[in-house]
Structures are given as C-alpha cells and as structure tokens.
Design a protein around this motif. Sequence first.
Motif, PDB file in Angstrom:
ATOM      1  N   MET A 195       0.856  -1.203   0.000  1.00  0.00           N
ATOM      2  CA  MET A 195       0.000   0.000   0.000  1.00  0.00           C
ATOM      3  C   MET A 195       0.892   1.254   0.000  1.00  0.00           C
ATOM      4  O   MET A 195       1.906   1.314   0.665  1.00  0.00           O
ATOM      5  CB  MET A 195      -0.900  -0.064   1.241  1.00  0.00           C
ATOM      6  N   THR A 196       0.487   2.229  -0.767  1.00  0.00           N
ATOM      7  CA  THR A 196       1.270   3.458  -0.885  1.00  0.00           C
ATOM      8  C   THR A 196       1.229   4.259   0.420  1.00  0.00           C
ATOM      9  O   THR A 196       0.164   4.521   0.956  1.00  0.00           O
ATOM     10  CB  THR A 196       0.661   4.328  -2.001  1.00  0.00           C
ATOM     11  N   THR A 197       2.404   4.653   0.919  1.00  0.00           N
ATOM     12  CA  THR A 197       2.405   5.415   2.164  1.00  0.00           C
ATOM     13  C   THR A 197       2.609   6.914   1.932  1.00  0.00           C
ATOM     14  O   THR A 197       2.258   7.719   2.775  1.00  0.00           O
ATOM     15  CB  THR A 197       3.500   4.902   3.116  1.00  0.00           C
ATOM     16  N   GLN A 198       3.215   7.284   0.793  1.00  0.00           N
ATOM     17  CA  GLN A 198       3.402   8.711   0.496  1.00  0.00           C
ATOM     18  C   GLN A 198       2.735   9.016  -0.829  1.00  0.00           C
ATOM     19  O   GLN A 198       2.868   8.229  -1.768  1.00  0.00           O
ATOM     20  CB  GLN A 198       4.880   9.001   0.266  1.00  0.00           C
ATOM     21  N   VAL A 199       2.114  10.165  -0.909  1.00  0.00           N
ATOM     22  CA  VAL A 199       1.531  10.566  -2.195  1.00  0.00           C
ATOM     23  C   VAL A 199       2.108  11.925  -2.574  1.00  0.00           C
ATOM     24  O   VAL A 199       2.104  12.858  -1.773  1.00  0.00           O
ATOM     25  CB  VAL A 199      -0.010  10.637  -2.109  1.00  0.00           C
ATOM     26  N   ARG A 200       2.671  11.981  -3.765  1.00  0.00           N
ATOM     27  CA  ARG A 200       3.160  13.257  -4.290  1.00  0.00           C
ATOM     28  C   ARG A 200       2.690  13.362  -5.731  1.00  0.00           C
ATOM     29  O   ARG A 200       2.455  12.331  -6.372  1.00  0.00           O
ATOM     30  CB  ARG A 200       4.690  13.297  -4.292  1.00  0.00           C
ATOM     31  N   LYS A 201       2.636  14.574  -6.242  1.00  0.00           N
ATOM     32  CA  LYS A 201       2.293  14.735  -7.656  1.00  0.00           C
ATOM     33  C   LYS A 201       3.520  14.332  -8.471  1.00  0.00           C
ATOM     34  O   LYS A 201       4.597  14.892  -8.279  1.00  0.00           O
ATOM     35  CB  LYS A 201       1.911  16.179  -7.957  1.00  0.00           C
ATOM     36  N   ILE A 202       3.355  13.342  -9.333  1.00  0.00           N
ATOM     37  CA  ILE A 202       4.495  12.794 -10.063  1.00  0.00           C
ATOM     38  C   ILE A 202       4.223  12.854 -11.571  1.00  0.00           C
ATOM     39  O   ILE A 202       3.135  12.475 -12.019  1.00  0.00           O
ATOM     40  CB  ILE A 202       4.819  11.358  -9.576  1.00  0.00           C
ATOM     41  N   ALA A 203       5.208  13.382 -12.323  1.00  0.00           N
ATOM     42  CA  ALA A 203       5.051  13.525 -13.775  1.00  0.00           C
ATOM     43  C   ALA A 203       6.046  12.627 -14.496  1.00  0.00           C
ATOM     44  O   ALA A 203       7.237  12.612 -14.150  1.00  0.00           O
ATOM     45  CB  ALA A 203       5.300  14.977 -14.182  1.00  0.00           C
ATOM     46  N   PHE A 204       5.567  11.900 -15.474  1.00  0.00           N
ATOM     47  CA  PHE A 204       6.430  11.065 -16.316  1.00  0.00           C
ATOM     48  C   PHE A 204       6.586  11.746 -17.667  1.00  0.00           C
ATOM     49  O   PHE A 204       5.588  12.032 -18.335  1.00  0.00           O
ATOM     50  CB  PHE A 204       5.806   9.672 -16.491  1.00  0.00           C
ATOM     51  N   ILE A 205       7.831  11.980 -18.068  1.00  0.00           N
ATOM     52  CA  ILE A 205       8.095  12.585 -19.376  1.00  0.00           C
ATOM     53  C   ILE A 205       8.430  11.439 -20.325  1.00  0.00           C
ATOM     54  O   ILE A 205       9.498  10.826 -20.225  1.00  0.00           O
ATOM     55  CB  ILE A 205       9.293  13.580 -19.300  1.00  0.00           C
ATOM     56  N   GLY A 206       7.510  11.140 -21.236  1.00  0.00           N
ATOM     57  CA  GLY A 206       7.638   9.969 -22.112  1.00  0.00           C
ATOM     58  C   GLY A 206       6.692   8.882 -21.619  1.00  0.00           C
ATOM     59  O   GLY A 206       6.748   8.495 -20.446  1.00  0.00           O
ATOM     60  N   ALA A 207       5.804   8.439 -22.536  1.00  0.00           N
ATOM     61  CA  ALA A 207       4.776   7.437 -22.153  1.00  0.00           C
ATOM     62  C   ALA A 207       5.055   6.096 -22.817  1.00  0.00           C
ATOM     63  O   ALA A 207       4.146   5.431 -23.288  1.00  0.00           O
ATOM     64  CB  ALA A 207       3.395   7.949 -22.536  1.00  0.00           C
ATOM     65  N   ALA A 219       6.341  20.443 -20.410  1.00  0.00           N
ATOM     66  CA  ALA A 219       6.437  21.488 -19.375  1.00  0.00           C
ATOM     67  C   ALA A 219       5.168  21.551 -18.543  1.00  0.00           C
ATOM     68  O   ALA A 219       5.226  21.787 -17.323  1.00  0.00           O
ATOM     69  CB  ALA A 219       6.715  22.834 -20.037  1.00  0.00           C
ATOM     70  N   GLU A 220       4.021  21.322 -19.180  1.00  0.00           N
ATOM     71  CA  GLU A 220       2.752  21.392 -18.440  1.00  0.00           C
ATOM     72  C   GLU A 220       2.719  20.353 -17.315  1.00  0.00           C
ATOM     73  O   GLU A 220       2.390  20.675 -16.174  1.00  0.00           O
ATOM     74  CB  GLU A 220       1.595  21.166 -19.418  1.00  0.00           C
ATOM     75  N   VAL A 221       3.098  19.105 -17.632  1.00  0.00           N
ATOM     76  CA  VAL A 221       3.051  18.071 -16.582  1.00  0.00           C
ATOM     77  C   VAL A 221       4.164  18.293 -15.554  1.00  0.00           C
ATOM     78  O   VAL A 221       3.966  18.072 -14.353  1.00  0.00           O
ATOM     79  CB  VAL A 221       3.082  16.623 -17.159  1.00  0.00           C
ATOM     80  N   ALA A 222       5.327  18.748 -16.021  1.00  0.00           N
ATOM     81  CA  ALA A 222       6.450  18.975 -15.090  1.00  0.00           C
ATOM     82  C   ALA A 222       6.112  20.103 -14.119  1.00  0.00           C
ATOM     83  O   ALA A 222       6.423  20.027 -12.927  1.00  0.00           O
ATOM     84  CB  ALA A 222       7.723  19.285 -15.869  1.00  0.00           C
ATOM     85  N   ASN A 223       5.460  21.151 -14.622  1.00  0.00           N
ATOM     86  CA  ASN A 223       5.085  22.263 -13.739  1.00  0.00           C
ATOM     87  C   ASN A 223       4.050  21.834 -12.707  1.00  0.00           C
ATOM     88  O   ASN A 223       4.017  22.363 -11.598  1.00  0.00           O
ATOM     89  CB  ASN A 223       4.544  23.436 -14.572  1.00  0.00           C
ATOM     90  N   ALA A 224       3.209  20.858 -13.078  1.00  0.00           N
ATOM     91  CA  ALA A 224       2.139  20.426 -12.163  1.00  0.00           C
ATOM     92  C   ALA A 224       2.657  19.521 -11.043  1.00  0.00           C
ATOM     93  O   ALA A 224       1.954  19.302 -10.062  1.00  0.00           O
ATOM     94  CB  ALA A 224       1.069  19.687 -12.964  1.00  0.00           C
ATOM     95  N   ALA A 225       3.879  18.985 -11.199  1.00  0.00           N
ATOM     96  CA  ALA A 225       4.309  17.892 -10.306  1.00  0.00           C
ATOM     97  C   ALA A 225       5.416  18.307  -9.333  1.00  0.00           C
ATOM     98  O   ALA A 225       6.104  19.309  -9.531  1.00  0.00           O
ATOM     99  CB  ALA A 225       4.796  16.729 -11.162  1.00  0.00           C
TER     100      ALA A 225
END
Length: 275
Positions: free
Chosen positions: A1-13, A60-66
């Motif tokens: 189970m996840t214990t920490q939650v942060r906004k995470i961005a992946f560059i490249g899908a 940049a949009e996802v990186a700025n959000a994370a």
Amino acid sequence: MTTQVRKIAFIGAGNMTQSIVGGMVSSGYPSDQIYVSNPSVGKLEKMADSLHVHTSQDNAEVANAADVIVLAVKPQLMADVCKALTEQVENLTDKLIVTIAAGIRIEKYRQYLSPDIRMIRVMPNTPSLVGKGMSGLVADDRVTDADKSFITEAFDGVGATLWVADEDELDILGAVAGSGPAYFFEFMASLQKAAVALGFDSDKARTMVQQTALGAAEMAIASDLELEDLRKQVTSKGGSTAKGIEQYQAFDIDKISDSAVKAAVKRNQEMAELF
Ligand SMILES: NC(=O)c1ccc[n+]([C@@H]2O[C@H](COP(=O)([O-])OP(=O)(O)OC[C@H]3O[C@@H](n4cnc5c(N)ncnc54)[C@H](OP(=O)(O)O)[C@@H]3O)[C@@H](O)[C@H]2O)c1
C-alpha cells in the motif's frame, strides 16, 4: 500500500512508463496524482482510458504540475528534453528529478538542468514490463530519506528494488541485472537447441526450458540456501545431473560469467561518455 503521495510527472509514455504507472496504480497510488506527457497522442489516450492519469502532449505542463519528475525518454533525446524543461519549468530545483535512462550520469543532468537539482537514477530491467523487474537505484547526497522511500515504493510496483552506493555500482548492477535477461535467454535458447538436437520439436523444448527456468528462479527466491548449495541439492553423486554439470564446469561457466559481466561493465562506462 502506498504510504506517500506526491504529484508525479512522467516525461515519455513508452513501455517503461506504462509499466511503472500501471504498477503504481494497482498498488493503490491515486491516479489523479500522476501526470504523463508524450509527443504522440495514442499512448496518452490509452493511459488516460485504462489508468485515469492526467495526460498532455506538453512536457512542461506536466512537469510544472508535479513535485517529482521522472525522465523516461530515450537517452539520445535527453539533452534536448532537459534543455526545454529548464526554459519552461519553474522551481526545477525544488522538485525531485528521477531518470530511468541508461548510461547518463548525474553529473550530466546537472549540466543539462541545473547544478542544484536533487536527483535519483534508476536502472530498471526489461522484466519490469511483466512486473518482475530488478531496479537498481542511486541517489545524490541532496536526496532525502523520504524521497528514497517514495521512489522505492513506485518501483516496487514493477518488481524488486536495490539501492547501491554510487554510479559505479549502478554500472555493475546494469551489467548483471540490466543485461542479465539476455544472458538467461541465451542460456535458455541453448538448452532448447540441445533438446531439439535430440529430436524434440521446438515448442515442446521451449515449454520444458521456460518452466524449468521459472521453477528454478522461484526455488532460489524461496530458499535460504546458497545458490551453489541448491545446485548441489539437485545433483546426486554419480547421477545424470552430475554428468551434465561436469560439462558446464569443464567449459568453466564461472569464467564465462565473469568475462561477460566485466565486458558489460566496461561498455556501460564507455556509454556514459557518449551523452
Ligand atoms: N525498456 C526497458 O527494459 C528499459 C530498461 C532500462 C532502462 N530503460 C530506459 O527507459 C527509458 C524509456 O524506455 P522505454 O523502453 O519506455 O522506451 P520507449 O517505449 O521508446 O518510450 C520512450 C517514449 O518517449 C517518448 N518521447 C519521444 N520524444 C519525446 C519528447 N521529446 N518528450 C517526451 N516524450 C518523448 C516516445 O514517444 P513516441 O513513441 O510518441 O515518439 C516514447 O513513447 C529509456 O531511456 C531507456 O533507456 C528501459
């Protein structure tokens, strides 16, 4: 189970991002905290539909959000991708930067992004794509324990994780675990050929070999015995396995593995100079 939650961005899908994000979501990580960017839209649509993550064609949009940015593009694209991020992303040095690209050293990212970034390098291997990966990780000295445990949990979703002391050790882990699947496939193919040479059809030979490899790996994981002792356990004195093992030893299998790993480490070191 996840214990920490942060906004995470992946560059490249690509394949690796799809597997890692899939592993995170199935371990309970909230998909609305995951952002993914990619130039072509097909992979983004697939990930939005199946995993319900945020997607964008704009890095940049996802990186700025994370708060955490995972760089998951091919190594040859990394310099350009990083350069664009430095121009378009605010507070890059406040974010944790993670890279999964093979070969590029942290020092290079400092040149590409900023001397002040805090960074983790992860070296996953191909079985991550089926949830059985072996990921090596190394952090610079600015990375916190909380950063490390966050990224450990993310990569535990696609297999096992192992922190190493420095990037030289990561080159060695890459030569064993990164290249290792190819060594095992080579060995498995050679056993298959041996069975075919004695009259088996290729499909049956493959079934025997792959199931045996799976069983041996699972026994090794389940057992506290040394690998060499496990080997001895299935080798009765004077029996057929002993005769087979004698042949491997006659060709000095230890020497073959030693040379293979050293050659791969050397190549990893050379490749670090390319980027
Ligand atoms: N696969 C493995 O087993 C493995 C193991 C260890 C390390 N790695 C490393 O993991 C990284 C990703 O590997 P992968 O297997 O996932 O590769 P991949 O399937 O080729 O994925 C790379 C993705 O990056 C996207 N991309 C291309 N240019 C981009 C840009 N400017 N900005 C954002 N995204 C961009 C590609 O999009 P398009 O297809 O739309 O061009 C593609 O979806 C590589 O650096 C590789 O060295 C992979």
